[in-house]
Design a protein around this motif. Structure first.
Motif, short mmCIF file in Angstrom:
data_model
loop_
_atom_site.label_atom_id
_atom_site.label_comp_id
_atom_site.label_asym_id
_atom_site.label_seq_id
_atom_site.Cartn_x
_atom_site.Cartn_y
_atom_site.Cartn_z
N ASP A 6 45.42 -6.08 7.72
CA ASP A 6 45.11 -4.76 7.19
C ASP A 6 45.09 -4.87 5.67
OD1 ASP A 6 45.35 -2.11 6.27
OD2 ASP A 6 46.48 -1.50 8.04
N LEU A 38 50.16 -6.31 6.76
CA LEU A 38 49.63 -5.34 5.81
C LEU A 38 49.60 -5.96 4.42
CD1 LEU A 38 51.87 -2.39 7.03
CD2 LEU A 38 49.51 -2.84 7.72
N GLN A 62 51.59 3.69 -3.61
CA GLN A 62 51.14 2.81 -2.54
C GLN A 62 52.33 2.29 -1.73
OE1 GLN A 62 47.91 -0.81 -2.42
NE2 GLN A 62 49.43 -0.91 -4.03
N LEU A 70 41.42 -0.58 4.02
CA LEU A 70 41.74 0.73 3.46
C LEU A 70 41.24 0.72 2.03
CD1 LEU A 70 45.15 2.65 3.71
CD2 LEU A 70 43.43 3.02 1.96
N LEU A 96 53.27 3.65 2.13
CA LEU A 96 53.36 2.81 3.32
C LEU A 96 54.70 2.99 4.01
CD1 LEU A 96 52.67 0.59 5.28
CD2 LEU A 96 53.24 -1.09 3.51
N MET A 138 47.07 5.68 5.20
CA MET A 138 47.77 4.60 5.88
C MET A 138 48.31 5.08 7.23
SD MET A 138 48.77 1.49 6.17
CE MET A 138 48.47 0.71 4.57
N SER A 140 44.29 -3.53 1.93
CA SER A 140 44.11 -2.32 1.13
C SER A 140 43.76 -2.71 -0.31
CB SER A 140 45.40 -1.48 1.11
OG SER A 140 45.79 -1.12 2.41
#
Length: 229
Positions: free
Chosen positions: A136, A24, A40, A166, A44, A204, A138
């Motif tokens: 992943d 991530l 953020q 994301l 998560l 998420m 973001s």
């Protein structure tokens, strides 16, 4: 595709093979202020402890390997969770706690998404051996420093890696199109949307649910039945 020590350990313990290596990447560029950073990071950590995510991780027929890092400028990447095999509820809780206690690594740097992707590809080469590899990414902005995702995919080891996105919607009108058209990579890659940082944890959770369960659905975003509120 990844290092072999994970297979040896699994043979010795008799546990099912790792089914997913998931890394991530969290945006800490200049457009993310201190409050947004906390939303953020904590979003998560909270998403990892949602009942639906716990069930998906712990009842899926083999462990999930998880890692996380922050990214912004060309050389501003920092690991906040090294590779961790999630075999138990305790493993999940420790991973979430480590992420929640992270201190912001950088501030005031541009958005170098190509470098962020290259860093993530390097991390995946050091992951336990797993059936799938997913990165992943973001963020709340488009690339504004250095090479973009296209050159990252052409020059870093992305064979067999899926990259999901994301996109955090806000002042940058181009972020949705950028993530949809340039960041997504590999079979079944998908884009989840957060409508501001306040929505990050919810988004998420939805994305983790799809990634861990290997759900491939032909749309940019979908709310998994019963998942995450």
């Amino acid at each position: 595709m990844l290092c072999s020590h994970g297979v040896q350990a699994q043979e010795q313990t008799g546990e099912a093979p790792c089914r997913l290596a998931l890394v991530l990447a969290l945006d800490v560029s200049a457009s993310v202020d201190a409050e947004e950073y906390v939303l953020q990071r904590d979003g998560l950590a909270a998403a990892l402890l949602l009942p639906e995510i716990r069930q998906a991780v712990l009842n899926g027929g083999g462990p999930v390997a998880l890692a996380a890092y922050e990214w912004s400028g060309r050389q501003q990447q920092a690991i906040i969770l090294p590779w961790t095999l999630l075999r138990s509820e305790g493993d999940l809780m420790r991973a979430a706690s480590q992420i929640a206690s992270a201190q912001r690594s950088h501030t005031g740097f541009p958005t170098a998404s190509g470098y962020a992707l290259g860093f993530g590809a390097g991390m995946l080469t050091r992951a336990p051996q797993c059936d799938r590899a997913v990165l992943d990414l973001s963020g709340d902005g488009i690339n504004n420093e250095g090479f973009g995702p296209d050159l990252a995919y052409a020059n870093f080891p992305f064979a067999g890696v899926v990259v999901n996105g994301l996109a955090i919607l806000g002042p940058d009108d181009g972020v949705y199109d950028f993530y949809r058209d340039q960041v997504l990579h590999g079979p079944g890659a998908f884009l989840e949307i957060a409508r501001g940082f306040e929505d990050f944890g919810q988004a998420m959770g939805l994305k983790l649910f799809r990634e861990i369960n290997d759900l491939q659905i032909g749309s940019d975003q979908i709310k998994a039945p019963g998942c995450c509120g």
